[in-house]
Scaffold this motif. Structure first.
Motif: not given
Length: 846
Positions: A788-808
């Protein structure tokens, strides 16, 4: 020098014509294989969306920008709310339409239309509950603005569908075409979006499982034995998330002795429910989440930090989709500037932050379900001595490759009769269920708050635009189901904790056992008022923690549940916060990755005192000096968990399988507590296994250690020092539909297996089922830390990826990072988003 004599080649036994034919076949096979490879490559890549340049999109009122970073995560910029959500729908459809289409078929009970007879049971379960019918009612209750957002979103999805069909939508449609020729997706509707919350409410509810366990075990085991298997929450060891009023009066639930002649009926309901679990993933008490928030007095920056990692079944692609939704100019017509984790198929952001506040969620899993045993006869059911007519309706389930199936859904005043879902469940017995009850036909009805129409979707948009604690709570008051714990922080420096949801007040009972439906004494008398739900702001401690532990202490005047998750994770997080000094985002991430096994800390001293010999003694030595952490390369963790699994089999599986075959001794936090309490009772009956000739705690522990040593030597080799936990504890991220098919399709759609760290009831919670294998069955589905001091310094990760297209490129590019415990940058401001952008797509009005 004599010339070398050429060596004669041996004559082939094949005639020349046959040899030529064989070579031609080889060449043909090579050509066919190459062509097949090219076809597969073309089919897969054919669906990759355009993410750079310009596209004309019908329905837009002005240009919209979609900026994607190196992981393909989109940040959307628009001039008005209509265009913002239309672009969100278009973008979701670009990356994840197959997933969206499957989700709406799940919630409408229409999977059999795609996959045939195998899904009739799943569809029957959903149709009986009526998820789609409830969603249709909810849509009419929503605010005009929310309905506008939902429609704009649907228009965006349909704009994409208008230009993409078949394999151009996704490679899965090419595969589906071989199974179900001629299938074409229907247009998206707003109700398709609303209905997904029913699936999430189901996924986060363990009540049917819990009531079934209690009923089955109570049917065949003494009450004191059942009590040992379901230990009470230990408030002396684990802090609750929120302290209640110490002067409050706590009402005592009347309770009932729900002995088990009802067990068979409830077991049938659990069987029917499991068909849906196979599609949505594991469900039950072990699955939860971590979230905590710390105030500025505990951080290096002087501003709050918020961390969240919801635990769900792994799936490809991940259940989450990262996204930012930004109005270029914030105002009444466009009030959104929010970023976080979304559900493909739904507009808005579910978990994340805007320019003023951040929020995270964990599963409360309150007692919001009751199974009612109903006396049913001749189309009526009994209620307070009178007969009432059952409500009935017909549901037709279309079946790919087969004839349609018609089911009759029957309901009492409590809800649908779940025991009608399968043909074999239509009559669950003709014996009297309790002393004094006359024989008759019985059925089981489901009463569940998620089947009552609500305005939860309104809450999603309210959270996105909240700017302080009061507006956050106003939005939370609309969040009905699934009931969650909500953790809060704002840039002004405040931190908060709020429980929302529709939670019943019972006349009697505590939600752990089925109740009789023929008397009004078992009814709900109302719901806990929102202003009475647990809520707190700016605690003296400087932190809130919830990891599915008890939210309140016993002085809280209302019943939330009697079936809290254990407090191992929450207490470990609390201890690390207290020990952490001035925290920053990196420190919060280190807490998320902690793998200390509290169960090992309790049990290992007893194991080290056990008498073992030979090869087992060498394995036992692994545990000496062990710090109880479970990285993937840990030999002590591999051996300890093998001992744990074998110990549970010796202690419980035979006894409980005979008493109640469907009880799942999964080895999670509940079983940590069961065994911990038994360690001080060395002659308890659970320390005896007559089949193996084992008597007493010490003999049982030694036998489990020997069994584990034998198992791992067979699986991992004869050198205990070379054993690795990750060689047992493997994660496969699977497409939940086609990813269970033939090996080539599994290769195309699934990822793994890979060894991972952690375990159940560790902070880095990677669950496994001790009754089955060491394989991972639930995970932190994402991780985030908001600064909350600097939202641009926040971090995140998803389990797989943004795409649902195999081998994208972005199908699984975050999975290796997730596995290593890494995160990616989470830009929020326009400047930071532009600096991180690798692709810039402009959507223009058509």
């Amino acid at each position: 020098m004599t010339d070398a004599v050429p060596q004669a080649r041996p004559r082939s036994k094949w005639p020349r014509r046959l040899r030529v034919t064989a070579w031609c076949l080889v060449v043909l096979l090579v050509v066919v294989a190459s062509a097949a490879g090219l076809v597969v490559t073309w089919t897969v890549r054919h669906s990759f969306p355009t993410t750079d340049g310009e596209l004309a999109v019908p329905g837009l009122q002005a240009p919209v920008e979609v900026l994607r970073d190196q992981y393909g995560v989109p940040q959307v910029y628009a001039d008005n709310s209509h265009d913002l959500f239309l672009a969100q729908g278009y973008t979701h459809a670009q990356d994840r339409f197959w997933e969206m289409d499957i989700r709406r078929h799940i919630t409408a009970g229409r999977l059999a239309e795609l996959f045939g007879e195998s899904q009739v049971a799943t569809d029957s379960t959903v149709r009986t509950m009526g998820w789609r019918r409830v969603a249709e009612q909810e849509y009419g209750m929503l605010s005009a603005s929310t309905r506008d957002y939902l429609q704009a979103y649907a228009d965006g999805v349909n704009a994409y569908l208008a230009e993409h069909t078949g394999s151009k939508l996704s490679a899965e449609y090419a595969i589906l075409g071989l199974l179900t020729p001629g299938y074409t997706p229907e247009k998206w509707t707003p109700v398709d979006s609303v209905a997904w919350l029913k699936a999430m409410a189901w996924d986060l509810s363990s009540t049917i499982t819990s009531q079934s366990r209690h009923a089955m075990l109570s049917a065949s085991l003494p009450a004191d034995t059942v009590a040992r298997l379901f230990p009470e929450y230990d408030f002396s060891r684990w802090e609750p998330s929120v302290r209640a009023d110490p002067n409050a009066t706590v009402p005592q639930s009347a309770g009932r002795d729900e002995k088990a002649d009802i067990a068979a009926a409830v077991t049938d309901v659990a069987d029917a429910a499991s068909s849906l679990d196979a599609v949505l993933g594991p469900r039950g008490k072990g699955i939860g989440s971590n979230a905590w928030v710390v105030s500025g007095k505990l951080t290096a920056s002087g501003k709050p930090l918020l961390a969240n990692d919801p635990h769900l079944g792994p799936q490809m692609p991940s259940i989450w989709y990262q996204m930012g939704l930004h109005c270029r100019s914030i105002g009444k017509d466009c009030p959104f500037d929010v970023s976080g984790f979304t559900f493909s198929g739904m507009p808005g952001v579910i978990i994340g932050h805007n320019r003023d506040i951040s929020w995270g969620l964990t599963n409360l899993d309150p007692a919001v379900v009751d199974l009612y045993l109903e006396r049913v006869s001749d189309g009526t059911y009994e209620y307070d001595g009178a007969r009432r007519p059952l409500e009935t309706r017909q549901e037709v389930i279309e079946v790919a490759g087969g004839e349609p199936r018609t089911i009759t859904v029957r309901s009492t005043g409590h809800g649908p009769l779940m025991s009608d879902v399968m043909d074999r469940l239509k009559s669950v017995g003709t014996q009297g269920r309790e002393p004094g009850v006359e024989p008759g036909e019985y059925a089981v009805a489901l009463k569940w708050t998620a089947l009552q129409p609500s305005r939860t979707v309104d809450a999603v948009f309210g959270l996105a635009t909240a700017h302080d604690w009061n507006s956050f709570r106003e939005a939370a008051s609309l969040f009905a189901a699934p009931s969650q714990n909500m953790l809060y922080a704002d840039r002004a420096g405040h931190i908060g904790f709020q429980v929302p949801g529709v939670i019943p007040i019972r006349k009697q009972g505590d939600g752990r056992f089925p109740v009789p439906g023929w008397t009004s004494a078992s009814e709900w008398s109302g719901y806990i008022p929102f202003e009475k739900l647990p809520s707190a702001l700016d605690p003296a401690s400087g932190y809130f923690v919830n990891a599915n532990n008890a939210v309140t202490d016993p002085s809280y005047p209302y019943l939330l549940t009697k079936d809290w998750g254990d407090g191992n994770r929450s207490q470990r997080i609390t201890d690390l916060i207290k020990q952490g000094g001035k925290l920053d985002a990196a420190a919060m991430q280190r807490i998320q990755l902690d793998t200390r096994n509290g169960n090992a800390a309790n049990l290992t001293p007893y194991l080290l005192k056990s008498t073992v010999e030979g090869d087992t003694a060498k394995a036992q030595d692994l545990l000496r000096g062990w710090d109880y952490t479970q990285p993937a390369d840990s030999a002590p963790a591999a051996y300890f968990n093998a001992v744990w699994r074998n110990l549970l089999q010796l202690m419980f599986l035979d006894k409980l399988t005979n008493a109640a075959p469907k009880v799942d001794v999964d080895g999670g936090g509940q079983w940590f507590e069961v065994v911990r309490s038994l360690l001080e009772r060395p002659d308890d009956d659970f320390w005896h296994n007559s089949g193996r000739g084992v008597n007493g705690r010490d003999a049982m522990l030694s036998t489990a250690m020997n069994d584990a040593n034998k198992e791992l030597r067979e699986r991992l080799g004869d050198d205990p020092a070379a054993w690795k936990w990750g060689d047992l504890h493997q994660l496969t991220v699977q497409n939940k539909t086609l990813g269970t098919g033939p090996a080539p399709i599994q290769w195309l759609l699934n990822r793994g297996p890979d060894g991972v760290a952690g375990g159940p009831a560790t902070v880095n919670a990677t669950g496994w089922n001790a009754k089955k294998t060491y394989d991972v069955n639930w995970v932190p589905s994402m991780r985030m830390v908001v600064d909350l001091a600097d939202p641009d310094a926040s971090r995140w990760i998803n389990l797989t990826g943004a795409s649902g297209h195999a081998f994208a490129d972005h199908y699984d590019d975050q999975l290796p990072l997730w596995r290593r415990g890494e995160t990616t940058a989470w830009p929020f401001s326009r400047q930071a988003v532009e600096a991180a952008a690798k692709q810039h797509l402009t959507l223009k009005p058509a």
